[in-house]
Design a protein around this motif. Structure first.
Motif, PDB file in Angstrom:
ATOM      1  N   SER A  34       4.483  -8.071 -10.712  1.00 28.66           N
ATOM      2  CA  SER A  34       3.561  -8.200  -9.584  1.00 28.66           C
ATOM      3  C   SER A  34       4.010  -9.249  -8.579  1.00 28.66           C
ATOM      4  CB  SER A  34       2.158  -8.579 -10.095  1.00 28.66           C
ATOM      5  OG  SER A  34       1.709  -7.697 -11.093  1.00 28.66           O
ATOM      6  N   LYS A  35       5.185  -9.820  -8.796  1.00 23.66           N
ATOM      7  CA  LYS A  35       5.563 -10.989  -7.997  1.00 23.66           C
ATOM      8  C   LYS A  35       5.662 -10.688  -6.505  1.00 23.66           C
ATOM      9  CE  LYS A  35      10.581 -10.544  -8.605  1.00 23.66           C
ATOM     10  NZ  LYS A  35      11.826 -11.224  -9.085  1.00 23.66           N
ATOM     11  N   ASP A  36       6.158  -9.525  -6.130  1.00 20.86           N
ATOM     12  CA  ASP A  36       6.309  -9.224  -4.704  1.00 20.86           C
ATOM     13  C   ASP A  36       4.964  -9.205  -3.998  1.00 20.86           C
ATOM     14  OD1 ASP A  36       9.028  -9.064  -5.031  1.00 20.86           O
ATOM     15  OD2 ASP A  36       9.078  -6.875  -5.167  1.00 20.86           O
TER      16      ASP A  36
ATOM     17  N   GLY B  94       3.668 -12.126  -1.393  1.00 19.46           N
ATOM     18  CA  GLY B  94       3.343 -11.672  -0.055  1.00 19.46           C
ATOM     19  C   GLY B  94       2.057 -12.267   0.486  1.00 19.46           C
ATOM     20  N   LEU B  95       1.250 -12.873  -0.397  1.00 17.58           N
ATOM     21  CA  LEU B  95      -0.036 -13.421   0.012  1.00 17.58           C
ATOM     22  C   LEU B  95       0.047 -14.869   0.492  1.00 17.58           C
ATOM     23  CD1 LEU B  95      -2.229 -11.874  -2.809  1.00 17.58           C
ATOM     24  CD2 LEU B  95      -2.242 -11.251  -0.388  1.00 17.58           C
ATOM     25  N   ALA B  96       1.081 -15.589   0.035  1.00 15.49           N
ATOM     26  CA  ALA B  96       1.247 -16.998   0.437  1.00 15.49           C
ATOM     27  C   ALA B  96       2.639 -17.449   0.049  1.00 15.49           C
ATOM     28  CB  ALA B  96       0.203 -17.880  -0.251  1.00 15.49           C
ATOM     29  N   PRO B  97       3.206 -18.419   0.764  1.00 16.11           N
ATOM     30  CA  PRO B  97       4.506 -18.969   0.365  1.00 16.11           C
ATOM     31  C   PRO B  97       4.378 -19.687  -0.977  1.00 16.11           C
ATOM     32  CG  PRO B  97       3.538 -20.283   2.113  1.00 16.11           C
ATOM     33  CD  PRO B  97       2.691 -19.055   1.986  1.00 16.11           C
ATOM     34  N   SER B  98       5.493 -19.811  -1.680  1.00 18.34           N
ATOM     35  CA  SER B  98       5.473 -20.417  -3.008  1.00 18.34           C
ATOM     36  C   SER B  98       6.466 -21.567  -3.118  1.00 18.34           C
ATOM     37  CB  SER B  98       5.795 -19.365  -4.078  1.00 18.34           C
ATOM     38  OG  SER B  98       7.089 -18.805  -3.869  1.00 18.34           O
TER      39      SER B  98
ATOM     40  N   PHE C 143       6.896 -19.743 -13.373  1.00 14.55           N
ATOM     41  CA  PHE C 143       6.250 -19.631 -14.679  1.00 14.55           C
ATOM     42  C   PHE C 143       4.842 -19.047 -14.560  1.00 14.55           C
ATOM     43  CE2 PHE C 143       5.097 -21.969 -18.784  1.00 14.55           C
ATOM     44  CZ  PHE C 143       5.738 -21.032 -19.557  1.00 14.55           C
ATOM     45  N   TYR C 144       4.570 -18.058 -15.404  1.00 15.20           N
ATOM     46  CA  TYR C 144       3.272 -17.393 -15.499  1.00 15.20           C
ATOM     47  C   TYR C 144       2.954 -16.492 -14.305  1.00 15.20           C
ATOM     48  CZ  TYR C 144       1.410 -19.180 -19.917  1.00 15.20           C
ATOM     49  OH  TYR C 144       1.173 -19.426 -21.249  1.00 15.20           O
ATOM     50  N   VAL C 145       3.897 -16.298 -13.412  1.00 18.89           N
ATOM     51  CA  VAL C 145       3.725 -15.300 -12.355  1.00 18.89           C
ATOM     52  C   VAL C 145       4.337 -13.995 -12.874  1.00 18.89           C
ATOM     53  CG1 VAL C 145       4.384 -14.595 -10.028  1.00 18.89           C
ATOM     54  CG2 VAL C 145       3.761 -16.983 -10.484  1.00 18.89           C
ATOM     55  N   PRO C 146       3.547 -12.972 -13.121  1.00 22.27           N
ATOM     56  CA  PRO C 146       4.058 -11.731 -13.707  1.00 22.27           C
ATOM     57  C   PRO C 146       5.176 -11.120 -12.865  1.00 22.27           C
ATOM     58  CG  PRO C 146       1.659 -11.733 -13.702  1.00 22.27           C
ATOM     59  CD  PRO C 146       2.098 -12.894 -12.854  1.00 22.27           C
ATOM     60  N   PRO C 147       6.354 -10.903 -13.434  1.00 23.07           N
ATOM     61  CA  PRO C 147       7.485 -10.359 -12.655  1.00 23.07           C
ATOM     62  C   PRO C 147       7.166  -9.030 -11.997  1.00 23.07           C
ATOM     63  CG  PRO C 147       8.238 -11.176 -14.786  1.00 23.07           C
ATOM     64  CD  PRO C 147       6.745 -11.190 -14.835  1.00 23.07           C
TER      65      PRO C 147
ATOM     66  N   ILE D 106     -10.250 -19.788 -11.870  1.00 20.67           N
ATOM     67  CA  ILE D 106      -9.203 -19.485 -12.849  1.00 20.67           C
ATOM     68  C   ILE D 106      -8.824 -18.023 -12.683  1.00 20.67           C
ATOM     69  CG2 ILE D 106      -8.600 -19.390 -15.295  1.00 20.67           C
ATOM     70  CD1 ILE D 106     -10.760 -21.558 -15.753  1.00 20.67           C
ATOM     71  N   ILE D 107      -7.599 -17.770 -12.221  1.00 20.77           N
ATOM     72  CA  ILE D 107      -7.204 -16.388 -11.936  1.00 20.77           C
ATOM     73  C   ILE D 107      -6.383 -15.775 -13.070  1.00 20.77           C
ATOM     74  CG2 ILE D 107      -7.289 -16.776  -9.453  1.00 20.77           C
ATOM     75  CD1 ILE D 107      -4.266 -16.982  -9.433  1.00 20.77           C
ATOM     76  N   GLY D 108      -6.298 -16.511 -14.177  1.00 26.22           N
ATOM     77  CA  GLY D 108      -5.600 -16.037 -15.367  1.00 26.22           C
ATOM     78  C   GLY D 108      -5.540 -17.175 -16.357  1.00 26.22           C
ATOM     79  N   ASN D 109      -5.896 -16.912 -17.612  1.00 26.34           N
ATOM     80  CA  ASN D 109      -5.976 -17.993 -18.601  1.00 26.34           C
ATOM     81  C   ASN D 109      -4.930 -17.850 -19.694  1.00 26.34           C
ATOM     82  OD1 ASN D 109      -7.733 -20.384 -19.240  1.00 26.34           O
ATOM     83  ND2 ASN D 109      -7.890 -19.325 -21.201  1.00 26.34           N
ATOM     84  N   ALA D 110      -4.107 -16.823 -19.605  1.00 29.14           N
ATOM     85  CA  ALA D 110      -3.095 -16.594 -20.635  1.00 29.14           C
ATOM     86  C   ALA D 110      -1.871 -15.953 -19.995  1.00 29.14           C
ATOM     87  CB  ALA D 110      -3.638 -15.684 -21.738  1.00 29.14           C
ATOM     88  N   PHE D 111      -0.773 -15.931 -20.739  1.00 28.70           N
ATOM     89  CA  PHE D 111       0.453 -15.338 -20.219  1.00 28.70           C
ATOM     90  C   PHE D 111       0.231 -13.857 -19.933  1.00 28.70           C
ATOM     91  CE2 PHE D 111       4.734 -13.473 -20.634  1.00 28.70           C
ATOM     92  CZ  PHE D 111       5.374 -14.229 -19.674  1.00 28.70           C
ATOM     93  N   GLY D 112       0.668 -13.420 -18.761  1.00 27.55           N
ATOM     94  CA  GLY D 112       0.486 -12.024 -18.376  1.00 27.55           C
ATOM     95  C   GLY D 112      -0.772 -11.784 -17.574  1.00 27.55           C
ATOM     96  N   GLU D 113      -1.659 -12.792 -17.518  1.00 25.57           N
ATOM     97  CA  GLU D 113      -2.893 -12.658 -16.750  1.00 25.57           C
ATOM     98  C   GLU D 113      -2.715 -13.312 -15.378  1.00 25.57           C
ATOM     99  OE1 GLU D 113      -6.102 -14.414 -18.888  1.00 25.57           O
ATOM    100  OE2 GLU D 113      -5.997 -13.015 -20.569  1.00 25.57           O
ATOM    101  N   PHE D 114      -2.930 -12.562 -14.333  1.00 25.98           N
ATOM    102  CA  PHE D 114      -2.898 -13.086 -12.969  1.00 25.98           C
ATOM    103  C   PHE D 114      -3.687 -12.110 -12.120  1.00 25.98           C
ATOM    104  CE2 PHE D 114      -1.691 -14.336  -8.828  1.00 25.98           C
ATOM    105  CZ  PHE D 114      -1.068 -15.584  -8.881  1.00 25.98           C
ATOM    106  N   ASN D 115      -4.942 -12.456 -11.849  1.00 25.62           N
ATOM    107  CA  ASN D 115      -5.824 -11.562 -11.118  1.00 25.62           C
ATOM    108  C   ASN D 115      -5.516 -11.662  -9.624  1.00 25.62           C
ATOM    109  OD1 ASN D 115      -8.147 -10.486  -9.697  1.00 25.62           O
ATOM    110  ND2 ASN D 115      -9.193 -10.470 -11.685  1.00 25.62           N
TER     111      ASN D 115
END
Length: 345
Positions: free
Chosen positions: A154-156, A160-164, A148-152, A116-125
């Motif tokens: 940090s999105k770039d 950059g780590l994997a296609p979406s 949805f739930y991908v922090p704007p 689980i890399i984030g359990n709430a809105f704004g969380e994305f480790n």
């Protein structure tokens, strides 16, 4: 997303909720044909390569079918319902409740084996995400070009780590995101013609017909989809939320708010104005971030609503998981509620 009628896209406003909609029954055979069989979607190529065109119109091309998928929890749960399993390695979004049990949005996911890399809105480790060596990121899309739930902010770095892959979940009827999720599941190698999926589809179609019949019998009965927070009562639009769009197509008379937010999902009402729209039946956001009837005892206007007085308030899941297994029970429960409801105004 923490509030009702709209998902968490309109930044501050949407940081309190989110909604979805509905649609019509689907022909699974045609869906599979569109998937291009074993390796992708209608635009996939042969050989060992893999491709899939998502709802942004972006074609993802990889040398091989992705074997390590990280997804928004509801998208992951829907893929799991269609047979995607071992490829799922991580999730983000409401996955576990405070007591450690699975959040309803996790559906039947084996959450204890997933990172689980984030359990709430704004969380994305991002560090945890990178450590998973992701080969594909999947999320729903309520607002164009926003996963949805991908922090704007940090999105770039994340992209950059994997296609979406984005599955459109706003302004389309419910069957559409179910169909697209099934197409992605098939592209990932799942058997979406299995006995289980076929039975789930039949259950969904039967439930839709029950809603249609109840709507015909209860013609004129007004339904309001809403969400509650400490300061605001949100009236949701049947023209944006996927399940509401579908219920409207099936003949349900859903209240249409007049002054919608920028994204068009809901109208913000102060509690003093909670009675602006008269309804005989209220669908109330049942997600963990929204207030429930037991929490609203100190809101005088809530207690005065005709539907509340009549005891005609039923749980609503604005973010269903887009699978037949996830959505059939929702339609069944709504059909039963509509069938038993009476004019309250």
């Amino acid at each position: 997303m923490s509030n009702p009628g709209a998902p968490q896209h309109t930044r501050a406003a949407l940081s309190r909720r989110g909604f979805l909609g509905a649609g019509g029954a689907l022909a699974l055979g045609a869906l599979i044909a569109a998937c291009g069989g074993d390796g992708g979607d209608k635009s996939s190529s042969g050989g060992g390569s893999w491709s899939f065109t998502d709802d942004r119109g972006e074609k993802i091309r990889l040398d091989a079918r992705p074997g390590r998928v990280v997804a928004y929890v509801a998208a992951a749960a829907a893929l799991y319902d269609f047979g995607v399993d071992e490829q799922l390695v991580g999730v983000f979004g409401p996955t576990k409740l405070k007591d450690g049990s699975p959040d309803p949005q996790a559906g039947d996911l084996p959450v204890d084996r997933l990172e689980i890399i984030g359990n709430a809105f704004g969380e994305f480790n991002i560090e945890k995400y990178a450590a998973l060596r992701p080969e594909l990121l999947v999320s729903n899309m309520f607002v164009d070009d926003e996963l949805f739930y991908v922090p704007p902010e940090s999105k770039d770095k994340i992209y950059g780590l994997a296609p979406s892959v984005a599955i459109s979940a706003g302004s389309v009827p419910l069957p559409k995101p179910i169909e697209r999720t099934a197409e992605l599941a098939a592209a990932l190698g799942a058997d979406v013609k299995s006995d289980k999926v076929t039975a789930d589809r039949r259950r969904f179609e039967k439930a839709a017909e029950r809603v249609r019949a109840a709507a015909e019998e209860k013609r004129g009965l007004k339904v309001l989809a809403a969400s509650a927070s400490p300061d605001l009562f949100y009236a949701s639009s049947p023209d944006k939320n996927t399940d509401l769009i579908y219920l409207k197509e099936l003949g349900v008379d859903i209240v249409v708010p007049e002054k919608l937010d920028q994204a068009g999902y809901f109208e913000n009402l102060s509690w003093e104005n909670a009675g602006k729209y008269k309804a005989d039946l209220i669908l109330l956001d049942s997600r963990t971030q929204a207030l429930q009837p037991k929490d609203l005892g100190d809101k005088p206007t809530w207690k005065e609503l005709p539907a509340v007085k009549a005891g005609q308030v039923v749980p609503w899941q604005p973010e269903p998981r887009f699978s037949y297994a996830g959505c059939a029970p929702i339609l069944e429960e709504f059909a039963a509620a509509l069938q038993s409801a009476k004019k309250a105004g």
